[in-house]
Design an enzyme around this catalytic site. Structure first.
Site, short mmCIF file in Angstrom:
data_model
loop_
_atom_site.label_atom_id
_atom_site.label_comp_id
_atom_site.label_asym_id
_atom_site.label_seq_id
_atom_site.Cartn_x
_atom_site.Cartn_y
_atom_site.Cartn_z
N ASP A 44 0.85 -1.20 0.00
CA ASP A 44 0.00 0.00 0.00
C ASP A 44 0.88 1.25 0.00
OD1 ASP A 44 0.87 -0.08 2.62
OD2 ASP A 44 -1.11 0.22 3.51
N SER A 45 2.22 1.05 0.03
CA SER A 45 3.14 2.17 -0.18
C SER A 45 2.91 2.80 -1.54
CB SER A 45 4.60 1.69 -0.08
OG SER A 45 4.81 0.52 -0.85
N ASP A 83 -1.26 -6.25 -0.53
CA ASP A 83 -1.36 -5.58 0.78
C ASP A 83 -2.80 -5.15 1.05
OD1 ASP A 83 -0.03 -4.79 3.02
OD2 ASP A 83 1.02 -3.11 2.10
N GLU A 115 -1.26 -5.40 8.55
CA GLU A 115 -0.42 -4.83 9.60
C GLU A 115 -1.02 -5.07 10.99
OE1 GLU A 115 0.28 -0.67 8.80
OE2 GLU A 115 1.09 -1.07 6.80
N GLU A 182 9.43 -4.23 10.38
CA GLU A 182 9.82 -2.92 9.81
C GLU A 182 10.37 -2.00 10.89
OE1 GLU A 182 7.03 -1.08 7.14
OE2 GLU A 182 8.19 0.77 7.07
O1 KIV Z 1 3.52 -1.13 1.70
C1 KIV Z 1 4.69 -1.52 1.69
O2 KIV Z 1 5.46 -1.25 0.76
C2 KIV Z 1 5.15 -2.31 2.82
C3 KIV Z 1 6.61 -2.64 2.86
C4 KIV Z 1 7.36 -1.44 3.27
C5 KIV Z 1 6.90 -3.81 3.71
O3 KIV Z 1 4.38 -2.64 3.68
#
Ligand code: KIV
Length: 275
Positions: A44-45, A83, A115, A182
């Site tokens: 979700d980044s 994600d 998460e 993380e």
């Molecule tokens: O959303 C993401 O890219 C992540 C990574 C940083 C592990 O959760």
């Protein structure tokens, strides 16, 4: 050969490091897959590095399904993990299972990530019971950025370190096949990795983890808004892109592009008839 949650476990058992990167589109996924990456996270980044938000909070299920499907079309061998965005699994266990199912069914991924530690164990158990593999994510969990009061290293105090170890054991017990650590101090991440049977995937958690993950724009130098301390730049693709864009602009302006070889021919008598 397709990487699976079983190959991830076998890698941990044999002491072979697991390699993961984030990706959000078809062509980059294809390149990464051809390079031999073990796993791809459609993180979700994407909210920050692709969509330009300040954090990951605004990302929707629709965003995640759209990008996960594109990545899955490009990744033939890597295990693709989708994600789960903010508020797609926190409200209820039922909603978590339904959204994990959508990500797998409509996005085409082989696993989902969410998460949190003990608080989301009921969700992890229920999703795993629905035959959807779950990757957990503890430590600095960016969806909780406002509760943490910023992007901060987690587990530095005795109490914080104990809590993280407990969270790691809880997500393993709930059925997660792997856990992302993380921004966790390296020695603590190494200890957690030894204590757990499932693989740990570190980001800002040192070399003692069973695998590593980075956001691909960070490791290629394509995202300059903010570069975390734990990132190594493996190439300066951002600079190469800027240079290529500038060359293109200059060549179009001076008329050297397109050249003869980039054009399509037509017989002169056809053109003559048009005058
Ligand atoms: O959303 C993401 O890219 C992540 C990574 C940083 C592990 O959760």
């Amino acid at each position: 050969m397709k990487n699976t949650i079983a190959t991830f476990q076998a890698q941990k058992d044999k002491g072979e490091k697991i390699t993961m990167l984030t990706v959000y589109d078809y062509s980059t996924a294809k390149l990464m897959d051809q390079a031999g990456i073990n796993g791809i996270l459609v993180g979700d980044s994407l909210g920050m590095v692709v969509l330009g938000y300040e954090d990951t909070i605004p990302v929707t299920m629709q965003d995640m399904i759209h990008h996960t499907a594109a990545v899955c079309r490009g990744a033939k061998n890597a295990l693709v993990v989708g994600d789960m965005p903010f508020m797609s699994y926190q409200v209820s266990v039922e909603q978590a299972v339904e959204n994990a199912g959508r990500l797998m069914k409509e996005g085409g991924c082989q696993a989902v990530k969410l998460e949190g530690g003990a608080a989301v164990c009921p969700q992890i158990k229920a999703i795993v019971n629905a035959s959807i593999p779950v990757m957990a994510h503890i430590g600095l969990t960016p969806q909780s950025v406002h509760s943490f009061g910023g992007f901060k290293v987690q587990g530095k105090s005795e109490q914080g370190a104990k809590k993280l170890l407990e969270e790691a054991k809880a997500v393993e017990e709930a059925g997660a096949f792997a856990v992302v650590l993380e921004c966790v101090p390296a020695k603590l991440a190494e200890l957690i990795s030894k204590e757990l049977t499932i693989p740990t995937i570190g980001i800002g958690a040192g070399a003692g983890c069973d695998g590593q993950i980075l956001v691909y724009q960070d490791m290629l130098g394509m995202f300059s808004d903010f570069t975390p301390k734990f990132v190594r730049r493996f190439a300066n693709v951002g600079d190469m892109m800027t240079e290529a864009f500038q060359t293109y602009i200059a060549q179009v302006q001076e008329g050297s592009f397109p050249a003869e070889e980039h054009t399509f021919a037509i017989a002169d008598d056809v053109i003559k008839k048009l005058y």
